[in-house]
Design a protein around this motif. Sequence first.
Motif, short mmCIF file in Angstrom:
data_model
loop_
_atom_site.label_atom_id
_atom_site.label_comp_id
_atom_site.label_asym_id
_atom_site.label_seq_id
_atom_site.Cartn_x
_atom_site.Cartn_y
_atom_site.Cartn_z
N PRO A 17 0.80 -1.23 0.00
CA PRO A 17 0.00 0.00 0.00
C PRO A 17 0.83 1.28 0.00
CG PRO A 17 -0.84 -1.56 1.62
CD PRO A 17 0.45 -2.13 1.09
N SER A 62 -3.08 0.95 -7.72
CA SER A 62 -4.09 1.48 -6.82
C SER A 62 -4.00 0.79 -5.46
CB SER A 62 -5.49 1.31 -7.40
OG SER A 62 -5.86 -0.05 -7.41
N LYS A 63 -4.49 1.48 -4.43
CA LYS A 63 -4.53 0.90 -3.08
C LYS A 63 -5.78 0.06 -2.86
CE LYS A 63 -1.74 4.26 -0.56
NZ LYS A 63 -1.66 5.18 0.57
N GLU A 64 -6.89 0.46 -3.49
CA GLU A 64 -8.18 -0.22 -3.30
C GLU A 64 -8.80 -0.57 -4.64
OE1 GLU A 64 -10.18 -1.41 -0.81
OE2 GLU A 64 -8.48 -1.05 0.51
N PRO A 65 -8.80 -1.77 -5.09
CA PRO A 65 -8.08 -2.89 -4.50
C PRO A 65 -6.58 -2.74 -4.76
CG PRO A 65 -9.06 -3.57 -6.56
CD PRO A 65 -9.52 -2.16 -6.32
N LEU A 66 -5.80 -3.36 -3.94
CA LEU A 66 -4.34 -3.22 -4.04
C LEU A 66 -3.82 -3.88 -5.31
CD1 LEU A 66 -1.69 -2.30 -2.77
CD2 LEU A 66 -1.57 -4.52 -1.62
N THR A 67 -3.11 -3.10 -6.10
CA THR A 67 -2.43 -3.62 -7.29
C THR A 67 -1.08 -4.15 -6.83
OG1 THR A 67 -3.46 -1.89 -8.61
CG2 THR A 67 -1.60 -3.05 -9.60
N THR A 68 -0.81 -5.43 -7.03
CA THR A 68 0.43 -6.01 -6.52
C THR A 68 1.54 -6.07 -7.55
OG1 THR A 68 -0.39 -8.23 -7.04
CG2 THR A 68 -0.81 -7.38 -4.80
#
Length: 193
Positions: A104, A176-182
């Motif tokens: 995050p 993006s944080k929401e949803p988290l891009t890994t």
Amino acid sequence: MKTQDRPLDEDDLAMADLAEITDWTVLAGPDDDESGPEVVRALVHRVMRHTTWTPWPLDAGEVIDDSMVSWGFTTRRGTTMIVFGGLAFSDCPDSGWSAYEIGPDDIAAAETGLDEHWPDHLELATRHWGAPDYVGDDSTPGFEDQWEPGSGAGRRHLAVWLRNGAQYHLYSTKPSKEPLTTAVGVNYAVYID
């Protein structure tokens, strides 16, 4: 966050392979939910008839699964291409910059990495495919729908080249944080009409 930064050699070869296809309409498949051996065989025959790409061989005793809708091919430059009835893309895992295991607190660093490496990918694609018909990024108001409705969704950058029966899209994934891009990177695909 971890990163990979490798030369664009594999992408260079793959983009050259894609540039050789001048008419994608002959490769397009039916736009339906059909799958299975007949669908895959028809796809393989279309690609073999209209390209120099070699289909992956079936091993002795191997069968095409009823859920299959795509097949892999090897180009004369050694590129692996995955082809569906309406999509084609190269498999070049050891080419270019990417970030993975993004947390995050890594979103800004991932965005910076994409912004720094996007120009090299765009320059390479332009060398093979000519001037793009569209170039934009998520700093532009309305970017998500600027090229076509939804074309910029989930993208940080987007460039499009129009071809007979297809669009080439060069794009980067928007972290993006929401949803988290890994994981993020610069990718490209051919959307076959």
